[in-house]
Design a protein around this motif. Structure first.
Motif: not given
Length: 98
Positions: A80-81, A36-37, A11-19, A41-44
């Protein structure tokens, strides 16, 4: 036996790659996505209803894989992100019952 959707490390690897990127329909919705990838993951989205000159009083977020929840608007898109990423990480590592 309980199991997790993802390990904490995964999960941390996914988060670290997120933009944060503009949503494909940004010109109509002004929404942003935490991606991410290639996975959202998240809508703002802008939060409206305040008394500011623009009428916007912050940014709402929700998990793309989950139900839309009511959250207090965050003052900036970046905040928010961050909050959304932390919530996604908790969701992704939650222990499920068999």
């Amino acid at each position: 036996m309980t199991r997790r959707r993802l390990s904490a490390k995964a999960a941390r690897a996914v988060i670290d790659a997120a933009e944060i990127v503009k949503a494909p329909d940004w010109s109509e919705t002004h929404c942003w996505h935490v991606v991410s990838g290639g996975r959202v993951l998240v809508v703002i989205e802008p939060s409206y209803g305040g008394v500011s000159r623009s009428g916007r009083n912050g940014w709402n977020w929700w998990l793309a894989d989950g139900a839309r929840t009511l959250n207090k608007p965050e003052p900036t898109r970046q905040q928010a992100a961050v909050i959304g990423r932390l919530a996604w990480e908790r969701w992704a590592t939650y222990k499920e019952m068999p």
